[in-house]
Design an enzyme around this catalytic site. Sequence first.
Site, PDB file in Angstrom:
ATOM      1  N   HIS A   1     -38.233 -23.430   7.151  1.00 58.95           N
ATOM      2  CA  HIS A   1     -37.658 -24.698   7.595  1.00 58.95           C
ATOM      3  C   HIS A   1     -38.212 -25.868   6.797  1.00 58.95           C
ATOM      4  O   HIS A   1     -37.510 -26.823   6.509  1.00 58.95           O
ATOM      5  CB  HIS A   1     -37.941 -24.885   9.085  1.00 58.95           C
ATOM      6  CG  HIS A   1     -37.096 -23.987   9.918  1.00 58.95           C
ATOM      7  ND1 HIS A   1     -37.440 -23.585  11.182  1.00 58.95           N
ATOM      8  CD2 HIS A   1     -35.917 -23.403   9.650  1.00 58.95           C
ATOM      9  CE1 HIS A   1     -36.492 -22.796  11.655  1.00 58.95           C
ATOM     10  NE2 HIS A   1     -35.561 -22.673  10.744  1.00 58.95           N
TER      11      HIS A   1
ATOM     12  N   GLU B   1     -10.651 -39.467  15.494  1.00 59.53           N
ATOM     13  CA  GLU B   1     -11.640 -38.401  15.584  1.00 59.53           C
ATOM     14  C   GLU B   1     -11.187 -37.279  16.503  1.00 59.53           C
ATOM     15  O   GLU B   1     -11.955 -36.381  16.834  1.00 59.53           O
ATOM     16  CB  GLU B   1     -13.011 -38.941  16.002  1.00 59.53           C
ATOM     17  CG  GLU B   1     -13.001 -39.857  17.188  1.00 59.53           C
ATOM     18  CD  GLU B   1     -14.383 -40.474  17.478  1.00 59.53           C
ATOM     19  OE1 GLU B   1     -15.372 -40.085  16.854  1.00 59.53           O
ATOM     20  OE2 GLU B   1     -14.442 -41.349  18.350  1.00 59.53           O
TER      21      GLU B   1
ATOM     22  N   ASP C   1     -16.583 -35.883  14.699  1.00 59.13           N
ATOM     23  CA  ASP C   1     -15.837 -35.374  15.853  1.00 59.13           C
ATOM     24  C   ASP C   1     -14.507 -34.752  15.441  1.00 59.13           C
ATOM     25  O   ASP C   1     -14.059 -33.787  16.054  1.00 59.13           O
ATOM     26  CB  ASP C   1     -15.606 -36.491  16.871  1.00 59.13           C
ATOM     27  CG  ASP C   1     -16.808 -36.656  17.778  1.00 59.13           C
ATOM     28  OD1 ASP C   1     -17.298 -35.623  18.266  1.00 59.13           O
ATOM     29  OD2 ASP C   1     -17.273 -37.790  17.966  1.00 59.13           O
TER      30      ASP C   1
ATOM     31  N   CYS D   1     -15.948 -43.206   8.586  1.00 55.34           N
ATOM     32  CA  CYS D   1     -17.326 -43.535   8.976  1.00 55.34           C
ATOM     33  C   CYS D   1     -18.100 -42.304   9.412  1.00 55.34           C
ATOM     34  O   CYS D   1     -19.261 -42.399   9.791  1.00 55.34           O
ATOM     35  CB  CYS D   1     -17.332 -44.595  10.075  1.00 55.34           C
ATOM     36  SG  CYS D   1     -16.500 -44.050  11.568  1.00 55.34           S
TER      37      CYS D   1
HETATM   38  C1  PEP Z   1     -17.678 -39.351  14.029  1.00 54.80           C
HETATM   39  O1  PEP Z   1     -17.346 -38.682  15.019  1.00 54.80           O
HETATM   40  O2  PEP Z   1     -17.477 -38.987  12.854  1.00 54.80           O
HETATM   41  C2  PEP Z   1     -18.364 -40.630  14.216  1.00 54.80           C
HETATM   42  C3  PEP Z   1     -18.596 -41.436  13.213  1.00 54.80           C
HETATM   43  O3  PEP Z   1     -18.789 -40.918  15.466  1.00 54.80           O
HETATM   44  P1  PEP Z   1     -20.108 -40.301  16.134  1.00 54.80           P
HETATM   45  O4  PEP Z   1     -20.786 -39.481  15.082  1.00 54.80           O
HETATM   46  O5  PEP Z   1     -20.921 -41.439  16.603  1.00 54.80           O
HETATM   47  O6  PEP Z   1     -19.545 -39.485  17.242  1.00 54.80           O
HETATM   48 MG    MG Z   2     -17.420 -39.598  16.991  1.00 56.75          MG
END
Ligand code: PEP
Ligand code: MG
Length: 837
Positions: free
Chosen positions: A459, A696, A720, A767
């Site tokens: 690890h 997402e 997500d 994002c």
């Molecule tokens: C995502 O789901 O890609 C996202 C940016 O939101 P979070 O990771 O906060 O769920």
């Molecule tokens: Mg998300």
Amino acid sequence: MNNNNLALKAFLSGPVMPLSRVPDPVFSSGAMGDGIAIDPLNDCLYAPCAGVVMHVARTRHAVTLKADNGAELLLHLGLDTVELQGEGFDALVQEGTRITEGQPLLRFDLDKVARGSKSLITVLILTNGEGFQLRPLTTTCVDVGAPLLQLSRTGSAPATAEPAGSGGESRGHVRVALHGGLHARPAALLRKSAQAFSSRAELRFAGRSASVDSLVGIMGLGVGEQDEVEVICRGADSEAALHALLETLATAGAEPTPQPVTPLPVAAPRGAEEPGVLAGVCASPGLASGPLVRLGALHLPDDRGDSQPDEQHRALDQALERVRGDVRATLQQAARQGHADEEAIFTAHLALLEDPGLLDAADLLIDQRVSAAHAWHRAVQTHCGILQSLGNPLLAERANDLRDLEKRVLRVLLGNDGEQAIAAGSLVAAQEITPSDLGPLVRAGVAGLCMAEGGATSHVAILARAKGLPCLVALGPQVLELDEGRVLVLDASNGRLEYAPSAERIAQVAMQREQREQARQQQRARARQAAVTRDGRHIEVGANVANPEEAAEAFAAGADGVGLLRTEFLFLDRQQAPNEEEQQHAYQGVLDAMGESRVIIRTIDVGGDKHLAYLPLPAEENPALGLRGIRLGQALPQLLDQQLRALLRVAPIRRCRVLLPMVSEVDELIAIRQRLDQLAHELGIEERPELGVMIEVPSAALLADQLAEHADFLSIGTNDLSQYTLAMDRCHAGLAARIDALHPALLRLIAQTCAGAARHGRWVGVCGALASEALATPVLIGLGVQELSVSPGLVGEIKARVRELNAEDCRQRSQELLALGSARAVRDACARFWPHA
Ligand code: PEP
Ligand code: MG
């Protein structure tokens, strides 16, 4: 008296060995049952526990006892000693005799038996293993009467002829498909699967068994990939539990391959020695030079064996809880930053810290007045010994994780939490560096790591790669004999530690490092400039942040804006929700840290894996598919209203964009827009922030066209979107390697999102963690993404990557990727189409 759990004492004096190392296949295969062996140095066999003598062999070389908890124990003196026909053996007990612990059972003529048989190695075998479990308490040399094994009832011992309990029993066989067999992470995965059921589960392999609750027990079975195991579940939901466990065991790919895409070079064989060079195995590539520093070992104070058990139990419990808390915090941070590898590692650590096998072994020693520190140390050492004796390198490397936890708990117990002061630029040498050592070393700015032991799949190797820190393992003990302060060259990429480099060589290494650093500095120097492709497409590169401090860091790193402020972090780890003023202050802080740039603030996204103690929400059967994101705002409208009001009050409002998480249909967006209007009206605010939705959930991507009609922008959350498209839990350690956002199905959803947005003249950003991957930059640009929101530290690198690309070429080639069949194929094609230094 509770005799379900017995500590079996050493029946002979001498070195202890696992059954697997006994040179007799009948015993070593486990065919007769689980057990242990001792190579005797004395001439009398003693009772390991109280009980009744069931059987004395006619040839007096073996005795079987029934312990008071019903376990049947065969003690077989030497190997092939039946041939001696009783010569040299003197039985001291008879069948039916009631015996006490430590009573002499059999005297033997050491010389005669040694000469007339294959070996004196004597085994203890649990012959009615069903319903019992054996755990070694030591793996070294013992004297008669020393604690040797823990014998526990697992709750269904047929010896007492009890019914199997209220529920039924289900059994099944399966071939283990988990990569590398059952080592720490797959074992943790199995335990997690079992925890969803009330039934107790047991795993059987090669005549031995382990409770699925015990990670150490499972690993101790030494099950390899493609070995066949039996699973036994007992309890009301035994059928369902069995089904789930068989499926987990039969699913390949649960262990993320802990290697980066490029294969790591292996050191030259030890025979081919080069003067002035120690050969090692590359665990993390790179080149560095610097003075050698040895990492200090932890010293245990003497144990006088007169500790108060109550006090020591308490001390150990508190120390364990403290370390669990620290590991949980690291885990949360890794999850927040989308570091799946780190998450998997620390999830396994958490499971090891709760491992009943390990805790029982330490508790038992404390009951015998051993101090908490020594008990924990001995319990861990014993289990490390077991893992290392199994002949499986992957399991042997997991011993490093156990030693890491040993150190962490000992540091708390010994009040020795301080970190060793290490100068920046040093090369650190140690027997083995553990994951928890690494954080302080990275913070100190060390140049590289050199370990006498360890493995490339450990690890700590995964973490060193993630931090870009050159690291060699398996350098041998000589590395610990080198003088501290001596300047060395660590050429990890080629498996070489140069311990007598010339001044020219040191200068050459310094120059090479400087060139690389210059390239990085150039990226940083240009990080504030716009990222424009070679054919003139401007891509905005923003940053994902959680608070004003991170925003300031991102701004300094050249971020064009904040692409995602995860506001839920303001709400976590506290007794009550922040009020409107506190929220406004925090959001304003982020805007103020960003100069004139825009900031995208996402409304609270809790539920799923993020819980708020103060929110009265019903327990969810399946939290990831329940009340999370914007659905929570609908369920608790006051909470969302308060946040929207705080957002409407930041200034200037034109720099604030509001983003809604987990939207799955257009009505959600329309309802929030109306609410925002109403609240702005009540507050007397004329201007409105832009309102966007996160893409997402697959339904949102499929409805991008309709959503874009009502939204000002769309931002794709690839974390997500991967989870919900691939039906793989994003927190599932075992699926971490397969939940890949470059899967062609996701690329199709991203393409569809961009096309839908374009129809209404809206822009699309990403994002999720995919935006931070330089390999993915050309694909995202090619599919039509206009904004990337990345980790603050990567702004310069991603902008540099954008500048290398031609957007039209990206567009054409990305279309080809949509036709591929797997994420692996997409990754390979990206590496071919758009090679990257
Ligand atoms: C995502 O789901 O890609 C996202 C940016 O939101 P979070 O990771 O906060 O769920
Ligand atoms: Mg998300």
